[in-house]
Motif scaffolding. Structure first.
Motif, mmCIF file in Angstrom:
data_model
loop_
_atom_site.group_PDB
_atom_site.id
_atom_site.type_symbol
_atom_site.label_atom_id
_atom_site.label_comp_id
_atom_site.label_asym_id
_atom_site.label_seq_id
_atom_site.Cartn_x
_atom_site.Cartn_y
_atom_site.Cartn_z
ATOM 1 N N PRO A 31 0.826 -1.213 0.000
ATOM 2 C CA PRO A 31 0.000 0.000 0.000
ATOM 3 C C PRO A 31 0.856 1.258 0.000
ATOM 4 N N THR A 32 0.350 2.286 -0.635
ATOM 5 C CA THR A 32 1.063 3.562 -0.697
ATOM 6 C C THR A 32 0.840 4.338 0.600
ATOM 7 N N MET A 33 1.944 4.787 1.206
ATOM 8 C CA MET A 33 1.867 5.546 2.449
ATOM 9 C C MET A 33 2.938 6.622 2.456
ATOM 10 N N ALA A 34 2.661 7.685 3.159
ATOM 11 C CA ALA A 34 3.655 8.730 3.338
ATOM 12 C C ALA A 34 4.774 8.213 4.236
ATOM 13 N N PRO A 35 6.013 8.656 4.018
ATOM 14 C CA PRO A 35 7.136 8.182 4.843
ATOM 15 C C PRO A 35 6.899 8.326 6.336
ATOM 16 N N ALA A 36 6.306 9.430 6.757
ATOM 17 C CA ALA A 36 6.050 9.636 8.190
ATOM 18 C C ALA A 36 5.058 8.604 8.718
ATOM 19 N N ASP A 37 4.060 8.255 7.916
ATOM 20 C CA ASP A 37 3.078 7.248 8.342
ATOM 21 C C ASP A 37 3.718 5.867 8.419
ATOM 22 N N ILE A 38 4.613 5.577 7.487
ATOM 23 C CA ILE A 38 5.326 4.302 7.524
ATOM 24 C C ILE A 38 6.155 4.202 8.789
#
Length: 379
Positions: A31-38
């Protein structure tokens, strides 16, 4: 060849570099996620993995789970999981390859074997790539952690996040639920320190049997992969481009054919059924005080398997995964029966020695194991 010249590298039954690179290249994106969310998700999984050990201790009543710090925790992506499992296969198979090189060097001198090893590596990589999008977590006892003590516990972050979104459940609750299962496997090997060597020995014997059939391994794996391709074509309503074998003959484990191989596989099947069944029972011991939305998670997760598409069902059948899941259900029934009759303390006798492991027959007849262990029954 002169004394100072290095020996020519021996051909490989499986080209592990090809397996790892193929798996990494074919692994689907997560899934695509923002680096901060990862970063936040990874940190959350690490914290929950650590917290889950105490819950496993309370449910399993195994002292080995008390403040256990023997293993390496890795939160990984799909490609890393694939590469790690290629390394695990290599760790398990290399001793048998060394033995074959010493006892039957002519087998490993075959020029066709080198080509076959590349083909087999690519086929193994394709299988790992498919599995990489399905596995939520894994405890690998066979490849040592960097601290040299226990194994490696891997949480496959993209898959955990994909499933929690698909099920529309609380992320922290679902992650803790997954961690409880995988940490239970870690505790099992800590409670039975002999178990790793026991399984390694039996897997090595199976591998040695496979090595004796080195000239047919690539052919058999190739048959499994061809049948996967045929299954894909049927799922699309097309005529398969290749002929398929009858379904009962195409599982990857059809490589193992002779009676000794089958007996060893029966034993390992029983052990794996026990390990997975016990982990499932520990998960079932979790209540709302530990995972508040656990009833919703169980209901939606169990229903999820019924909604698989036709293509995935074909692939799972060909790889033997549905049969594996049935074995795990058998293991859960075994553990529940023993616990109901002898208590968790009685069941925990299974971790004391290899002679206490149930046979495949006993997995289906728990009372026979209870009688063999001379355990006192409740009531």
């Amino acid at each position: 060849m002169s004394r100072n010249e290095p020996a020519a590298p021996r051909p490989q039954l499986v080209n592990w570099d090809v397996a790892a690179s193929t798996a990494a290249s074919l692994t689907p994106a997560g899934p695509t996620m923002a680096p901060a969310d990862i970063a936040r998700a990874v940190q959350n999984m690490r914290e929950l993995a650590d917290a889950s050990v105490g819950h496993v201790h309370a449910i399993s009543r195994l002292d080995a789970a008390r403040d256990l710090r023997d293993s390496e925790l890795l939160v990984v992506d799909r490609a890393t999981w694939s590469r790690a499992n290629s390394q695990s296969f290599r760790t398990l198979m290399e001793p048998a390859l060394d033995q074959l090189a010493a006892s039957r060097p002519e087998v490993l001198r075959s020029a066709s074997l080198a080509l076959g090893g590349t083909v087999t590596g690519a086929q193994l990589g394709a299988i790992l790539a498919f599995l990489s999008s399905k596995v939520l977590g894994q405890y690998d006892p066979f490849v040592p952690s960097r601290n040299g003590q226990g194994g490696r516990l891997m949480l496959v972050a993209p898959n955990i996040i994909s499933v929690e979104r698909e099920l529309n459940v609380d992320p922290s609750d679902f992650r803790l639920w997954v961690c409880l299962h995988e940490q239970t496997h870690r505790v099992q090997f800590a409670a039975a320190p002999w178990l790793k060597d026991h399984m390694t020995s039996h897997i090595g014997q199976l591998t040695s049997g496979l090595m004796d059939k080195a000239d047919t391994v690539s052919e058999r794996l190739g048959a499994a992969v061809r049948n996967i391709a045929a299954g894909r074509a049927r799922a699309r309503g097309e005529r398969p481009a290749v002929d398929a074998l009858p379904s009962q003959e195409v599982g990857v484990l059809s490589i193992l054919q002779d009676p000794d191989d089958k007996a060893r596989l029966s034993h390992l099947t029983a052990v794996m059924s026990l390990l997975e069944g016990h982990a499932n029972v520990v998960m079932d011991g979790v209540d709302g005080s530990i995972v508040p939305s656990v009833k919703t998670i169980r209901r939606r997760f169990n229903a999820r398997g019924k909604s698989r598409g036709p293509l995935e069902k074909v692939i799972r059948q060909l790889l033997g995964l549905d049969a594996k899941m049935r074995q795990y259900s058998d293991g859960s029934r075994f553990v529940r029966r023993v616990v109901s009759q002898t208590g968790m303390e009685g069941f925990n006798a299974v971790w004391e020695s290899a002679s206490h492991l149930p046979t495949e027959r006993e997995i289906h007849a728990a009372d026979e194991w209870i009688d063999r262990m001379s355990l006192r029954r409740h009531g």
